[in-house]
Scaffold this active site. Structure first.
Site, mmCIF file in Angstrom:
data_model
loop_
_atom_site.group_PDB
_atom_site.id
_atom_site.type_symbol
_atom_site.label_atom_id
_atom_site.label_comp_id
_atom_site.label_asym_id
_atom_site.label_seq_id
_atom_site.Cartn_x
_atom_site.Cartn_y
_atom_site.Cartn_z
ATOM 1 N N PHE A 196 -114.130 -27.000 -77.685
ATOM 2 C CA PHE A 196 -114.731 -28.253 -78.140
ATOM 3 C C PHE A 196 -116.254 -28.220 -78.063
ATOM 4 O O PHE A 196 -116.900 -29.258 -77.987
ATOM 5 C CB PHE A 196 -114.198 -29.433 -77.306
ATOM 6 C CG PHE A 196 -112.714 -29.613 -77.431
ATOM 7 C CD1 PHE A 196 -112.163 -30.204 -78.560
ATOM 8 C CD2 PHE A 196 -111.862 -29.174 -76.426
ATOM 9 C CE1 PHE A 196 -110.787 -30.364 -78.685
ATOM 10 C CE2 PHE A 196 -110.482 -29.324 -76.535
ATOM 11 C CZ PHE A 196 -109.946 -29.925 -77.674
ATOM 12 N N TYR A 240 -120.083 -25.898 -79.163
ATOM 13 C CA TYR A 240 -120.786 -24.856 -79.913
ATOM 14 C C TYR A 240 -122.115 -24.612 -79.219
ATOM 15 O O TYR A 240 -122.715 -25.537 -78.667
ATOM 16 C CB TYR A 240 -121.043 -25.297 -81.360
ATOM 17 C CG TYR A 240 -119.787 -25.637 -82.128
ATOM 18 C CD1 TYR A 240 -119.140 -24.677 -82.902
ATOM 19 C CD2 TYR A 240 -119.239 -26.920 -82.064
ATOM 20 C CE1 TYR A 240 -117.977 -24.982 -83.598
ATOM 21 C CE2 TYR A 240 -118.072 -27.240 -82.749
ATOM 22 C CZ TYR A 240 -117.453 -26.266 -83.518
ATOM 23 O OH TYR A 240 -116.296 -26.569 -84.190
ATOM 24 N N VAL A 241 -122.587 -23.371 -79.260
ATOM 25 C CA VAL A 241 -123.901 -23.054 -78.701
ATOM 26 C C VAL A 241 -124.732 -22.384 -79.787
ATOM 27 O O VAL A 241 -124.322 -21.384 -80.377
ATOM 28 C CB VAL A 241 -123.793 -22.138 -77.462
ATOM 29 C CG1 VAL A 241 -125.185 -21.863 -76.898
ATOM 30 C CG2 VAL A 241 -122.900 -22.762 -76.391
ATOM 31 N N ASP A 293 -115.220 -22.784 -61.530
ATOM 32 C CA ASP A 293 -114.924 -21.899 -62.669
ATOM 33 C C ASP A 293 -115.895 -20.721 -62.708
ATOM 34 O O ASP A 293 -116.430 -20.373 -63.761
ATOM 35 C CB ASP A 293 -114.956 -22.677 -63.982
ATOM 36 C CG ASP A 293 -114.240 -21.927 -65.118
ATOM 37 O OD1 ASP A 293 -113.370 -21.078 -64.813
ATOM 38 O OD2 ASP A 293 -114.544 -22.185 -66.291
#
EC number: 2.7.11.1
Length: 305
Positions: free
Chosen positions: A31, A33-34, A148
């Protein structure tokens, strides 16, 4: 939250009254974008992370990620340059402007070396491990856990220093679990937010009455150390073959013998990969051991007695 953003002509955007030129896409997730953008006011490159927010909860989580970044001014934790929420009709996008690291991630470096048939040396591993641990120490000191940690979430600066990123899974360090419903909810959350092959054993099957603390990060750090030593995480192949990672992490890790690694480094890894979280060391204990193991600085000589 910063000023509203507008998408302008010729691939530019305005963030906090500064104009940025779109250069290229760097990557995308489920979900988000870079994009690589260039600040027209300073000529510097930045990474613009755009998170698609389908619901109010998505917006709140994106804002919380931004707030987590703003908690820290630490050389081993990624800084947030700007944050804003963009409205596009009924849809929203949260935009996080972040520094760009041209060296990429620790995983990029591990893969690059593996392609050449080599690995990080112990003298390279130890400073990296120290920097990652210092970043975790700062997070834990604020009462949070990263949850994470993995090689793809560790950037490398110009001097090779590690920088922790992707703070979207961070939550309170110490979680008191009281009852099966709360245990199941935490287990489901971990299944969504904590990468399976770097997830601590206690998050696979959360007990009805227990305490989950920041030592989940120590397990993940052990997996990162293993990846630096051997070119892949200890449970990467288990996952890729479709076998049960949940089952594999309940057994003591077998560490391959290699002349590249000292017994001290192997012992450090073994302590991090302790299945029982109550027997796993906290970061300050690891830091004191790591500082003693650091290689001498260039030009420094050690005297043997």
């Amino acid at each position: 939250m910063g000023h509203a953003l507008c998408v302008c002509s010729r691939g530019t955007v305005i963030i906090d009254n500064k104009r940025y030129l779109f250069v290229q896409k760097l990557g995308e997730g489920g979900f988000s974008y870079v994009d690589l953008v260039e600040g027209l006011h300073d000529g510097h490159f930045y990474a613009l992370k755009r998170i698609l927010c389908h619901e109010q909860q998505d917006q709140e989580e994106a804002q919380r990620e931004a707030e987590m970044h703003r908690l820290f001014q630490h050389p081993n934790i990624l800084r947030l340059m700007a944050y804003s929420l963009k409205e596009r009709g009924a849809k929203h996008e949260a935009w996080l402007l972040l520094p760009f690291f041209k060296k990429g991630t620790l995983w990029n470096e591990i893969e690059r070396l593996k392609d050449q048939g080599s690995f990080l040396t112990e003298d390279q591993i130890l400073p990296l491990l120290l920097g990652i641990s210092r970043g975790l120490e700062a997070i834990h000191a604020k009462g949070y856990a990263h949850r994470d940690l993995k090689p793809t979430n560790i950037l490398l600066g110009d001097e090779g220093q590690p920088v922790l990123m992707d703070l979207g899974s961070m939550n309170q360090a110490c979680i008191q679990v009281e009852g099966s419903r709360q245990a199941l909810a935490l287990q489901d959350w971990a299944a969504q937010r904590c990468t399976i092959s770097y997830r601590a054993p206690e998050l696979f099957s959360v007990q009805s009455h227990c305490v989950i603390d920041e030592r989940t990060d120590v397990w993940s750090l052990g997996c990162v150390l293993y990846a630096m030593m051997f070119g892949e995480g200890p449970y990467d192949m288990v996952f890729q073959k479709g076998d049960s990672v949940a089952l594999a992490v309940q057994n003591e890790l077998s560490i391959p013998q290699s002349p590249r690694h000292s017994s001290a480094l192997r012992q450090l890894l073994s302590s991090m990969m302790t299945v029982d979280p109550q027997q796993r060391p906290h970061i300050p204990v690891l830091l004191s051991q790591l500082e003693a193991l650091q290689p001498p600085a260039p030009g420094q000589h050690t005297t043997q007695i």
